[in-house]
Design a protein around this motif. Structure first.
Motif, PDB file in Angstrom:
ATOM      1  N   PRO A  50       0.800  -1.218   0.000  1.00  0.00           N
ATOM      2  CA  PRO A  50       0.000   0.000   0.000  1.00  0.00           C
ATOM      3  C   PRO A  50       0.838   1.275   0.000  1.00  0.00           C
ATOM      4  O   PRO A  50       0.457   2.273  -0.603  1.00  0.00           O
ATOM      5  CB  PRO A  50      -0.858  -0.105   1.262  1.00  0.00           C
ATOM      6  N   GLY A  51       2.002   1.257   0.631  1.00  0.00           N
ATOM      7  CA  GLY A  51       2.855   2.435   0.634  1.00  0.00           C
ATOM      8  C   GLY A  51       3.366   2.780  -0.766  1.00  0.00           C
ATOM      9  O   GLY A  51       3.526   3.956  -1.107  1.00  0.00           O
ATOM     10  N   VAL A  52       3.600   1.759  -1.571  1.00  0.00           N
ATOM     11  CA  VAL A  52       4.043   1.981  -2.956  1.00  0.00           C
ATOM     12  C   VAL A  52       2.912   2.595  -3.768  1.00  0.00           C
ATOM     13  O   VAL A  52       3.123   3.530  -4.554  1.00  0.00           O
ATOM     14  CB  VAL A  52       4.537   0.657  -3.581  1.00  0.00           C
ATOM     15  N   ILE A  53       1.700   2.085  -3.566  1.00  0.00           N
ATOM     16  CA  ILE A  53       0.538   2.631  -4.279  1.00  0.00           C
ATOM     17  C   ILE A  53       0.334   4.095  -3.890  1.00  0.00           C
ATOM     18  O   ILE A  53       0.147   4.959  -4.742  1.00  0.00           O
ATOM     19  CB  ILE A  53      -0.729   1.801  -3.966  1.00  0.00           C
ATOM     20  N   ARG A  54       0.402   4.351  -2.599  1.00  0.00           N
ATOM     21  CA  ARG A  54       0.197   5.721  -2.097  1.00  0.00           C
ATOM     22  C   ARG A  54       1.260   6.661  -2.635  1.00  0.00           C
ATOM     23  O   ARG A  54       0.961   7.782  -3.074  1.00  0.00           O
ATOM     24  CB  ARG A  54       0.198   5.708  -0.566  1.00  0.00           C
ATOM     25  N   ALA A  55       2.517   6.212  -2.656  1.00  0.00           N
ATOM     26  CA  ALA A  55       3.606   7.055  -3.163  1.00  0.00           C
ATOM     27  C   ALA A  55       3.411   7.345  -4.656  1.00  0.00           C
ATOM     28  O   ALA A  55       3.656   8.465  -5.106  1.00  0.00           O
ATOM     29  CB  ALA A  55       4.949   6.367  -2.930  1.00  0.00           C
ATOM     30  N   ARG A  56       2.951   6.342  -5.400  1.00  0.00           N
ATOM     31  CA  ARG A  56       2.696   6.542  -6.830  1.00  0.00           C
ATOM     32  C   ARG A  56       1.650   7.628  -7.056  1.00  0.00           C
ATOM     33  O   ARG A  56       1.707   8.377  -8.024  1.00  0.00           O
ATOM     34  CB  ARG A  56       2.235   5.225  -7.444  1.00  0.00           C
ATOM     35  N   LEU A  57       0.692   7.709  -6.147  1.00  0.00           N
ATOM     36  CA  LEU A  57      -0.378   8.696  -6.261  1.00  0.00           C
ATOM     37  C   LEU A  57      -0.012  10.033  -5.610  1.00  0.00           C
ATOM     38  O   LEU A  57      -0.810  10.973  -5.658  1.00  0.00           O
ATOM     39  CB  LEU A  57      -1.659   8.148  -5.628  1.00  0.00           C
ATOM     40  N   ALA A  58       1.163  10.095  -5.003  1.00  0.00           N
ATOM     41  CA  ALA A  58       1.629  11.308  -4.324  1.00  0.00           C
ATOM     42  C   ALA A  58       0.612  11.800  -3.296  1.00  0.00           C
ATOM     43  O   ALA A  58       0.278  12.973  -3.232  1.00  0.00           O
ATOM     44  CB  ALA A  58       1.965  12.408  -5.334  1.00  0.00           C
ATOM     45  N   MET A  59       0.127  10.867  -2.475  1.00  0.00           N
ATOM     46  CA  MET A  59      -0.857  11.191  -1.450  1.00  0.00           C
ATOM     47  C   MET A  59      -0.248  10.956  -0.074  1.00  0.00           C
ATOM     48  O   MET A  59       0.586  10.073   0.104  1.00  0.00           O
ATOM     49  CB  MET A  59      -2.112  10.323  -1.606  1.00  0.00           C
ATOM     50  N   THR A  60      -0.693  11.736   0.896  1.00  0.00           N
ATOM     51  CA  THR A  60      -0.304  11.497   2.283  1.00  0.00           C
ATOM     52  C   THR A  60      -1.103  10.295   2.785  1.00  0.00           C
ATOM     53  O   THR A  60      -2.079   9.864   2.155  1.00  0.00           O
ATOM     54  CB  THR A  60      -0.619  12.713   3.169  1.00  0.00           C
ATOM     55  N   GLN A  61      -0.708   9.784   3.949  1.00  0.00           N
ATOM     56  CA  GLN A  61      -1.477   8.692   4.541  1.00  0.00           C
ATOM     57  C   GLN A  61      -2.912   9.130   4.810  1.00  0.00           C
ATOM     58  O   GLN A  61      -3.852   8.370   4.558  1.00  0.00           O
ATOM     59  CB  GLN A  61      -0.825   8.197   5.832  1.00  0.00           C
ATOM     60  N   GLN A  62      -3.085  10.353   5.293  1.00  0.00           N
ATOM     61  CA  GLN A  62      -4.423  10.843   5.596  1.00  0.00           C
ATOM     62  C   GLN A  62      -5.268  10.942   4.317  1.00  0.00           C
ATOM     63  O   GLN A  62      -6.438  10.555   4.318  1.00  0.00           O
ATOM     64  CB  GLN A  62      -4.358  12.219   6.282  1.00  0.00           C
ATOM     65  N   GLU A  63      -4.681  11.457   3.254  1.00  0.00           N
ATOM     66  CA  GLU A  63      -5.416  11.596   1.990  1.00  0.00           C
ATOM     67  C   GLU A  63      -5.793  10.233   1.418  1.00  0.00           C
ATOM     68  O   GLU A  63      -6.920  10.025   0.972  1.00  0.00           O
ATOM     69  CB  GLU A  63      -4.578  12.362   0.957  1.00  0.00           C
ATOM     70  N   SER A  91      -8.003  -6.682  -2.670  1.00  0.00           N
ATOM     71  CA  SER A  91      -8.620  -6.518  -3.990  1.00  0.00           C
ATOM     72  C   SER A  91      -8.823  -5.037  -4.300  1.00  0.00           C
ATOM     73  O   SER A  91      -8.591  -4.594  -5.430  1.00  0.00           O
ATOM     74  CB  SER A  91      -9.962  -7.252  -4.056  1.00  0.00           C
ATOM     75  N   LEU A  92      -9.245  -4.276  -3.306  1.00  0.00           N
ATOM     76  CA  LEU A  92      -9.418  -2.835  -3.505  1.00  0.00           C
ATOM     77  C   LEU A  92      -8.085  -2.180  -3.846  1.00  0.00           C
ATOM     78  O   LEU A  92      -7.988  -1.386  -4.789  1.00  0.00           O
ATOM     79  CB  LEU A  92     -10.028  -2.192  -2.255  1.00  0.00           C
ATOM     80  N   LEU A  93      -7.038  -2.520  -3.111  1.00  0.00           N
ATOM     81  CA  LEU A  93      -5.717  -1.952  -3.384  1.00  0.00           C
ATOM     82  C   LEU A  93      -5.220  -2.347  -4.774  1.00  0.00           C
ATOM     83  O   LEU A  93      -4.623  -1.533  -5.485  1.00  0.00           O
ATOM     84  CB  LEU A  93      -4.718  -2.377  -2.309  1.00  0.00           C
ATOM     85  N   ASP A  94      -5.473  -3.590  -5.170  1.00  0.00           N
ATOM     86  CA  ASP A  94      -5.089  -4.034  -6.518  1.00  0.00           C
ATOM     87  C   ASP A  94      -5.808  -3.209  -7.579  1.00  0.00           C
ATOM     88  O   ASP A  94      -5.215  -2.816  -8.583  1.00  0.00           O
ATOM     89  CB  ASP A  94      -5.400  -5.512  -6.722  1.00  0.00           C
ATOM     90  N   ALA A  95      -7.095  -2.953  -7.351  1.00  0.00           N
ATOM     91  CA  ALA A  95      -7.860  -2.150  -8.310  1.00  0.00           C
ATOM     92  C   ALA A  95      -7.325  -0.724  -8.379  1.00  0.00           C
ATOM     93  O   ALA A  95      -7.201  -0.151  -9.464  1.00  0.00           O
ATOM     94  CB  ALA A  95      -9.341  -2.154  -7.930  1.00  0.00           C
ATOM     95  N   VAL A  96      -6.976  -0.153  -7.224  1.00  0.00           N
ATOM     96  CA  VAL A  96      -6.413   1.199  -7.208  1.00  0.00           C
ATOM     97  C   VAL A  96      -5.088   1.212  -7.953  1.00  0.00           C
ATOM     98  O   VAL A  96      -4.794   2.143  -8.712  1.00  0.00           O
ATOM     99  CB  VAL A  96      -6.248   1.727  -5.763  1.00  0.00           C
ATOM    100  N   TRP A  97      -4.278   0.184  -7.782  1.00  0.00           N
ATOM    101  CA  TRP A  97      -2.990   0.109  -8.471  1.00  0.00           C
ATOM    102  C   TRP A  97      -3.191   0.075  -9.995  1.00  0.00           C
ATOM    103  O   TRP A  97      -2.471   0.736 -10.730  1.00  0.00           O
ATOM    104  CB  TRP A  97      -2.233  -1.131  -8.014  1.00  0.00           C
ATOM    105  N   ARG A  98      -4.191  -0.684 -10.441  1.00  0.00           N
ATOM    106  CA  ARG A  98      -4.404  -0.843 -11.883  1.00  0.00           C
ATOM    107  C   ARG A  98      -5.065   0.361 -12.540  1.00  0.00           C
ATOM    108  O   ARG A  98      -4.732   0.722 -13.656  1.00  0.00           O
ATOM    109  CB  ARG A  98      -5.248  -2.083 -12.138  1.00  0.00           C
ATOM    110  N   ASP A  99      -6.034   0.966 -11.856  1.00  0.00           N
ATOM    111  CA  ASP A  99      -6.748   2.099 -12.458  1.00  0.00           C
ATOM    112  C   ASP A  99      -7.140   3.084 -11.364  1.00  0.00           C
ATOM    113  O   ASP A  99      -8.313   3.176 -10.973  1.00  0.00           O
ATOM    114  CB  ASP A  99      -7.984   1.610 -13.204  1.00  0.00           C
ATOM    115  N   PRO A 100      -6.168   3.834 -10.849  1.00  0.00           N
ATOM    116  CA  PRO A 100      -6.443   4.702  -9.707  1.00  0.00           C
ATOM    117  C   PRO A 100      -7.484   5.775  -9.988  1.00  0.00           C
ATOM    118  O   PRO A 100      -8.297   6.082  -9.116  1.00  0.00           O
ATOM    119  CB  PRO A 100      -5.087   5.319  -9.378  1.00  0.00           C
ATOM    120  N   VAL A 101      -7.499   6.330 -11.173  1.00  0.00           N
ATOM    121  CA  VAL A 101      -8.449   7.407 -11.475  1.00  0.00           C
ATOM    122  C   VAL A 101      -9.879   6.886 -11.367  1.00  0.00           C
ATOM    123  O   VAL A 101     -10.722   7.478 -10.677  1.00  0.00           O
ATOM    124  CB  VAL A 101      -8.176   8.009 -12.873  1.00  0.00           C
ATOM    125  N   ALA A 102     -10.168   5.779 -12.014  1.00  0.00           N
ATOM    126  CA  ALA A 102     -11.535   5.241 -12.012  1.00  0.00           C
ATOM    127  C   ALA A 102     -11.949   4.757 -10.626  1.00  0.00           C
ATOM    128  O   ALA A 102     -13.065   5.032 -10.174  1.00  0.00           O
ATOM    129  CB  ALA A 102     -11.655   4.106 -13.025  1.00  0.00           C
TER     130      ALA A 102
END
Length: 119
Positions: A50-63, A91-102
């Motif tokens: 999850p930290g890798v996904i969050r870093a890719r999105l340039a989001m804080t933990q709170q965001e 599964s949710l994290l996998d979906a965010v990794w694959r298509d974060p915008v949607a």
């Protein structure tokens, strides 16, 4: 047998055979040992922390926690490896990794249209 005796014994493991074992071999052994049938095992899935996904999105933990609608403490525990990630959350994290915008758009609360007062 003592620990010292066990450690002193020569290994009976065939390292060449172990190194030659493929993922398909391991899956076949799992099926043979009764850990589900071939349909249950599925294809191996890349697990992105999850930290890798969050870093890719340039989001804080709170965001990121707010976007996923989870407590920030839960996200911190996942990122620090204190708690395991449940399959549904994985599964949710996998979906965010694959298509974060949607996925993040789908998780946003619906906008409420102002209602007009009829009087």
């Amino acid at each position: 047998m003592t620990l010292e005796e066990a450690v002193a014994r020569p290994s009976t493991i065939d390292r060449a055979k172990l190194d030659a074992t493929t993922e398909d071999d391991i899956r076949r052994y799992q099926v043979e040992d009764g850990y589900g049938d071939e349909r249950d095992l599925g294809d191996p899935v890349e697990i992105v922390p999850p930290g890798v996904i969050r870093a890719r999105l340039a989001m804080t933990q709170q965001e990121f926690a707010a976007a996923l609608r989870i407590p920030v403490g839960t996200l911190r525990n996942w990122e620090q490896g204190r708690t395991a990630i449940e399959p549904a959350a994985r599964s949710l994290l996998d979906a965010v990794w694959r298509d974060p915008v949607a996925v993040l758009a789908a998780l946003r609360p619906p906008r409420r249209e102002p209602t007009s007062q009829v009087g």
